[in-house]
Design a protein around this motif. Structure first.
Motif, PDB file in Angstrom:
ATOM      1  N   LEU A  37      60.123 -20.516   2.966  1.00 53.51           N
ATOM      2  CA  LEU A  37      60.090 -19.931   4.310  1.00 53.51           C
ATOM      3  C   LEU A  37      61.469 -20.020   4.970  1.00 53.51           C
ATOM      4  CD1 LEU A  37      56.631 -21.217   5.599  1.00 53.51           C
ATOM      5  CD2 LEU A  37      57.259 -18.834   5.224  1.00 53.51           C
ATOM      6  N   ILE A  59      56.621 -23.021  -3.052  1.00 54.08           N
ATOM      7  CA  ILE A  59      55.445 -23.226  -2.192  1.00 54.08           C
ATOM      8  C   ILE A  59      54.756 -24.511  -2.635  1.00 54.08           C
ATOM      9  CG2 ILE A  59      53.449 -22.113  -1.149  1.00 54.08           C
ATOM     10  CD1 ILE A  59      54.437 -19.476  -2.435  1.00 54.08           C
ATOM     11  N   PHE A  86      51.666 -26.619   7.624  1.00 58.13           N
ATOM     12  CA  PHE A  86      51.979 -27.084   6.269  1.00 58.13           C
ATOM     13  C   PHE A  86      52.926 -28.275   6.295  1.00 58.13           C
ATOM     14  CE2 PHE A  86      51.778 -22.244   5.940  1.00 58.13           C
ATOM     15  CZ  PHE A  86      50.392 -22.253   5.951  1.00 58.13           C
ATOM     16  N   ARG A  90      48.722 -30.455   5.864  1.00 56.83           N
ATOM     17  CA  ARG A  90      48.810 -30.206   4.427  1.00 56.83           C
ATOM     18  C   ARG A  90      49.329 -31.416   3.642  1.00 56.83           C
ATOM     19  NH1 ARG A  90      47.271 -25.905   1.090  1.00 56.83           N
ATOM     20  NH2 ARG A  90      48.154 -26.419  -0.922  1.00 56.83           N
TER      21      ARG A  90
ATOM     22  N   GLY B  33      51.738  -7.411  -1.248  1.00 57.53           N
ATOM     23  CA  GLY B  33      50.723  -7.928  -2.165  1.00 57.53           C
ATOM     24  C   GLY B  33      49.427  -7.140  -2.064  1.00 57.53           C
ATOM     25  N   HIS B  71      46.692 -14.065   2.475  1.00 58.91           N
ATOM     26  CA  HIS B  71      47.551 -13.161   3.251  1.00 58.91           C
ATOM     27  C   HIS B  71      47.353 -11.706   2.864  1.00 58.91           C
ATOM     28  CE1 HIS B  71      49.986 -14.318  -0.290  1.00 58.91           C
ATOM     29  NE2 HIS B  71      50.533 -13.133  -0.203  1.00 58.91           N
ATOM     30  N   GLY B 119      44.354 -18.762   3.419  1.00 53.96           N
ATOM     31  CA  GLY B 119      45.568 -18.428   4.185  1.00 53.96           C
ATOM     32  C   GLY B 119      46.581 -19.522   3.946  1.00 53.96           C
ATOM     33  N   SER B 120      46.141 -20.761   4.099  1.00 52.29           N
ATOM     34  CA  SER B 120      46.929 -21.871   3.603  1.00 52.29           C
ATOM     35  C   SER B 120      46.746 -21.832   2.092  1.00 52.29           C
ATOM     36  CB  SER B 120      46.405 -23.182   4.198  1.00 52.29           C
ATOM     37  OG  SER B 120      47.178 -24.259   3.734  1.00 52.29           O
ATOM     38  N   LEU B 121      47.844 -21.638   1.385  1.00 51.86           N
ATOM     39  CA  LEU B 121      47.766 -21.286  -0.041  1.00 51.86           C
ATOM     40  C   LEU B 121      47.327 -22.453  -0.919  1.00 51.86           C
ATOM     41  CD1 LEU B 121      51.107 -19.269  -0.203  1.00 51.86           C
ATOM     42  CD2 LEU B 121      48.815 -18.304  -0.438  1.00 51.86           C
ATOM     43  N   GLY B 149      47.900 -15.662  -5.815  1.00 46.37           N
ATOM     44  CA  GLY B 149      49.264 -15.164  -5.918  1.00 46.37           C
ATOM     45  C   GLY B 149      49.998 -15.929  -7.012  1.00 46.37           C
ATOM     46  N   GLU B 152      51.891 -18.572  -5.251  1.00 51.07           N
ATOM     47  CA  GLU B 152      50.897 -19.551  -4.813  1.00 51.07           C
ATOM     48  C   GLU B 152      50.671 -20.637  -5.864  1.00 51.07           C
ATOM     49  OE1 GLU B 152      46.922 -18.021  -4.381  1.00 51.07           O
ATOM     50  OE2 GLU B 152      46.296 -19.741  -3.189  1.00 51.07           O
ATOM     51  N   ASN B 180      53.114 -10.578  -9.747  1.00 52.10           N
ATOM     52  CA  ASN B 180      54.098  -9.576  -9.318  1.00 52.10           C
ATOM     53  C   ASN B 180      55.529 -10.113  -9.334  1.00 52.10           C
ATOM     54  OD1 ASN B 180      54.202 -11.193  -7.042  1.00 52.10           O
ATOM     55  ND2 ASN B 180      53.164  -9.736  -5.692  1.00 52.10           N
ATOM     56  N   GLN B 182      57.056 -11.928  -7.329  1.00 53.97           N
ATOM     57  CA  GLN B 182      57.731 -11.982  -6.012  1.00 53.97           C
ATOM     58  C   GLN B 182      57.018 -12.965  -5.094  1.00 53.97           C
ATOM     59  OE1 GLN B 182      60.427 -10.174  -5.712  1.00 53.97           O
ATOM     60  NE2 GLN B 182      60.140  -8.589  -7.286  1.00 53.97           N
ATOM     61  N   GLN B 183      57.776 -13.529  -4.165  1.00 54.11           N
ATOM     62  CA  GLN B 183      57.208 -14.323  -3.084  1.00 54.11           C
ATOM     63  C   GLN B 183      58.107 -14.148  -1.866  1.00 54.11           C
ATOM     64  OE1 GLN B 183      58.066 -17.992  -5.805  1.00 54.11           O
ATOM     65  NE2 GLN B 183      57.716 -18.829  -3.759  1.00 54.11           N
ATOM     66  N   HIS B 258      56.846  -8.148   1.405  1.00 60.82           N
ATOM     67  CA  HIS B 258      55.784  -9.171   1.341  1.00 60.82           C
ATOM     68  C   HIS B 258      55.017  -9.228   2.660  1.00 60.82           C
ATOM     69  CE1 HIS B 258      53.928 -13.200   1.255  1.00 60.82           C
ATOM     70  NE2 HIS B 258      54.406 -13.281   2.471  1.00 60.82           N
TER      71      HIS B 258
HETATM   72  C1  LIG Z   1      50.355 -23.825   1.991  1.00 60.61           C
HETATM   73  C2  LIG Z   1      51.147 -22.629   2.395  1.00 60.61           C
HETATM   74  N1  LIG Z   1      52.488 -22.683   2.373  1.00 60.61           N
HETATM   75  C3  LIG Z   1      53.209 -21.624   2.766  1.00 60.61           C
HETATM   76  C4  LIG Z   1      52.606 -20.483   3.187  1.00 60.61           C
HETATM   77  C5  LIG Z   1      53.427 -19.305   3.679  1.00 60.61           C
HETATM   78  N2  LIG Z   1      53.338 -18.198   2.704  1.00 60.61           N
HETATM   79  C6  LIG Z   1      52.470 -17.182   2.871  1.00 60.61           C
HETATM   80  S1  LIG Z   1      52.497 -16.089   1.619  1.00 60.61           S
HETATM   81  C7  LIG Z   1      53.731 -16.950   0.832  1.00 60.61           C
HETATM   82  C8  LIG Z   1      54.284 -16.445  -0.473  1.00 60.61           C
HETATM   83  C9  LIG Z   1      53.219 -16.299  -1.485  1.00 60.61           C
HETATM   84  O1  LIG Z   1      53.716 -15.797  -2.677  1.00 60.61           O
HETATM   85  P1  LIG Z   1      52.701 -15.105  -3.681  1.00 60.61           P
HETATM   86  O2  LIG Z   1      51.528 -15.998  -3.857  1.00 60.61           O
HETATM   87  O3  LIG Z   1      53.447 -14.735  -4.893  1.00 60.61           O
HETATM   88  O4  LIG Z   1      52.198 -13.839  -2.888  1.00 60.61           O
HETATM   89  P2  LIG Z   1      52.936 -12.407  -2.756  1.00 60.61           P
HETATM   90  O5  LIG Z   1      54.195 -12.634  -1.974  1.00 60.61           O
HETATM   91  O6  LIG Z   1      53.205 -11.927  -4.130  1.00 60.61           O
HETATM   92  O7  LIG Z   1      51.956 -11.572  -2.006  1.00 60.61           O
HETATM   93  C10 LIG Z   1      54.076 -18.086   1.571  1.00 60.61           C
HETATM   94  C11 LIG Z   1      55.109 -19.054   1.189  1.00 60.61           C
HETATM   95  C12 LIG Z   1      51.202 -20.463   3.205  1.00 60.61           C
HETATM   96  N3  LIG Z   1      50.502 -19.409   3.640  1.00 60.61           N
HETATM   97  N4  LIG Z   1      50.495 -21.537   2.788  1.00 60.61           N
END
Ligand SMILES: Cc1ncc(C[n+]2csc(CCOP(=O)(O)OP(=O)(O)O)c2C)c(N)n1
Ligand SMILES: [Mg+2]
Lengths: 319, 281
Positions: A37, A59, A86, A90, B33, B71, B119-121, B149, B152, B180, B182-183, B258
């Motif tokens: 982020l 992440i 987070f 978290r 995504g 997300h 949402g929290s990954l 993801g 993720e 994909n 990407q993040q 993203h």
């Molecule tokens: C625990 C947590 N940390 C950080 C985030 C912020 N965040 C949202 S989406 C994302 C990137 C996710 O990457 P990916 O899973 O590859 O999804 P894509 O970008 O390909 O849609 C992050 C860091 C979150 N939602 N949850």
């Protein structure tokens, strides 16, 4: 009522980014970590100038806190960056054991705190983080109120030895504090002296308290406004001194009233000086999606809510 | 097949239109995504998943689906609406005050089709495992699907779950990764390389398959094939290659879309590439 004006609006997270960059220039032991982020945390300037002192952990927030704790061993001063949810919930046990209990010099820097995160909704809008962090023995908890104060706080915590939680936000808000201020951890800032009520505010609620103070002045109520940027350690002296004079208090925070600044003030007052108090805070609820302004108003965190709370607490004082 | 590939592609085109319109409508949210997974969601809900349109939380006797990477809610909301869970007009409320279509999926507002907040990954695989264990205890043989993801997967909880599922022979579990590459901060290879997900999951005891998530025929066949692999003592991992932003040329090929909303002009460009097939909301 003292007049506060502003010429620009900025986000407090940008104040953090600027402070981190400057702290990095001042002290080569300052290092930064982020969990995917970087843009949201405004860490780009630091990364550009000190790429070798920045760690992208991906992440993986739990890993980030552990790595930060480890990096203190040997003298680094790690600043971790992610959203407030987070940064706290978290990773609570990682903070508790590896940072707080082990007394490590980690600065947990948390953006997008509270409802003003907006459209992402409740999963991301933590309203419990002040409570979680202030309960940890030895943890310093700071929630600055504008860009300048956040920047100054970031510089101050780099110089302080010990674990710190620094909470800031996403939206742009008025910049009204001194750009050259010296930030003293644990020292309240007297925003306005008054006699009828003490309004104690933190974070984004400080500007709302100023707006409320102006409305109250029109109603003939002379409000003392104190900015508590450091929720822990609390400036007991400043609060007691003010409340002795005014006899009633309203606390304002973008946080659940369970566990927030208001409860810290109430704990102080019940032991030292029992005083009527009203809470402007969210009431045991999760947030939701919406614009920051819509949410602040729906959840009762606007200047009008402060005005109402003041009227109520003054009536209680008189009763 | 319940539908021809052409019919499914038409549905996916409408889902993609909905996604860009929803994200544009509130000027926030995650188109990249969502677009990349539009074909997967269409295949899943219109071909593969056995579900009851009268939504019931327990889903006894139904296949369940959990979205771990919450997300990408727009693609799920649109698919749910076109599958009959709620009226498509509600898509216009996405991320707005008092909506059931929260920024990230939630049970809190009672939106039909959703069984857990995300949402929290990093939490969805554990939840899916729990639901699969309950199905086993209930003697319910239906499947549990998930989507994650790729970024993720950097969250450690996934690997706790990945170790658990094969050990407990959860062979009704079909997890898909939106691979994909990407993040938020860039390509996963640069942020924190996932290296060979296939080798990692195989080492943990999963049956791993590879699919092309932006080829309707391939994804439908891949999910049907995944079903034939169930009941053999191993959970199934579907490594699904996708393009972030698939279907909208300027959103493809990087991580930039993203979580960014298109402006009016960009919306028009996107919609020109996505035929309206089922009627806009
Ligand atoms: C625990 C947590 N940390 C950080 C985030 C912020 N965040 C949202 S989406 C994302 C990137 C996710 O990457 P990916 O899973 O590859 O999804 P894509 O970008 O390909 O849609 C992050 C860091 C979150 N939602 N949850
Ligand atoms: Mg990805």
């Amino acid at each position: 009522m003292k007049k506060y004006t502003y010429t620009e609006k900025k986000d407090t997270r940008s104040g953090f980014g600027a402070g981190l960059h400057e702290a990095g220039k001042k002290n080569e032991n300052v290092v930064a970590l982020c969990a995917d982020l970087v843009g949201s945390l405004k860490m780009d300037a630091f990364i550009k100038d000190f790429p070798e002192r920045f760690t992208q952990v991906g992440i993986a927030e739990a890993n980030m806190i552990g790595i930060a704790a480890g990096m203190t061993i040997g003298g680094k001063i790690p600043f971790t960056g992610t959203f407030a949810n987070f940064s706290t919930g978290r990773v609570y046990d990682q903070i508790r054991q590896s940072v707080a209990y082990s007394n490590k010099n980690v600065k947990i820097c948390a953006s997008h705190a509270g409802l003003t995160l907006g459209e992402d909704g409740a999963t991301h809008q933590i309203l419990e983080d002040i409570g979680l962090m202030k309960m940890l023995p030895g943890m310093v908890v700071i929630n600055p109120c504008d860009y300048n104060q956040t920047k100054a706080a970031t510089l101050a915590i780099a110089e302080y030895e010990g674990p710190v939680y620094l909470r800031f936000g996403r939206p742009v808000i008025p910049v009204f504090t001194d750009p050259d201020q010296k930030f003293e951890i644990g020292k309240a800032w007297m925003v306005n002296e008054g006699t009828d009520v003490t309004i104690i505010a933190t974070g984004h609620m400080v500007w709302k308290a100023i707006e409320a103070g102006e409305k109250l002045a029109e109603l003939g109520i002379d409000a003392e406004i104190i900015n508590i940027h450091t929720i822990k350690p609390l400036d007991d002296e400043a609060i007691l001194k003010s409340v002795k004079k005014t006899g009633c208090v309203v606390t304002c925070e973008e946080h659940n009233k369970f566990g927030g600044l208001g409860e810290s003030v109430a704990r102080l007052l019940t032991t030292e000086l029992p005083t009527p108090q009203e809470f402007v805070a969210t009431n045991d609820t999760f947030g939701e999606s919406g614009t920051p302004d819509q949410l602040m108003s729906k959840y009762g965190l606007d200047a009008v809510n402060i005005v109402e709370a003041v009227q109520k607490v003054i009536a209680r004082k008189k009763a | 097949m319940k539908h021809t590939i052409k019919e499914l592609e038409d549905i996916a085109s409408q889902v993609r239109r909905d996604i860009v319109r929803m994200v544009h409508g509130c000027q926030s949210g995650h188109p990249g995504g969502s677009l990349g997974c539009a074909d997967f969601f269409t295949a899943l809900y219109f071909e593969v998943l056995n579900y009851n349109k009268d939504f019931n939380m327990d889903g006894v006797g139904e296949d369940l689906f959990f979205l771990s990477n919450g997300h990408i809610s727009p693609v799920w909301y649109s698919t749910l609406a076109h599958s009959g869970f709620f009226d498509k007009s509600e898509l216009a409320t996405f991320r707005k005050l008092d909506s059931r279509l929260q920024g990230h999926p939630t049970t809190h507002e009672g939106l039909p089709g959703i069984r857990i907040a995300s949402g929290s990954l990093g939490q969805g695989m554990s939840v899916a495992i729990g639901a699969a264990l309950t199905k086993r205890l209930n003697g319910d043989k239906s499947y549990v699907f998930t989507l994650h993801g790729d970024g993720e997967l950097q969250e450690g909880q996934n690997w706790e779950a990945a170790m658990f599922a094969p050990f407990h022979e959860l062979d009704t579990l079909i997890c898909t990764v939106d691979y994909n590459g990407q993040q938020i901060d860039g390509p996963t290879k640069k942020v924190l390389n996932l290296d060979s997900l296939q080798a990692k999951f195989e080492a943990f005891g999963w049956h791993v398959i590879n699919t092309d998530g932006n080829d309707m025929q391939a994804i439908v066949e891949g999910l049907h094939y995944a079903k034939t692999l169930t009941g053999k003592g191993k959970p199934i991992l579907n490594l699904m290659s996708t393009q972030m932003g698939a279907g909208v040329d300027y959103m493809m090929g990087s991580h930039k879309w993203h979580g960014t909303a298109p402006n009016d002009e960009q919306l028009a460009t996107a919609l020109a590439q996505l035929p309206e097939t089922l009627g806009d909301y």
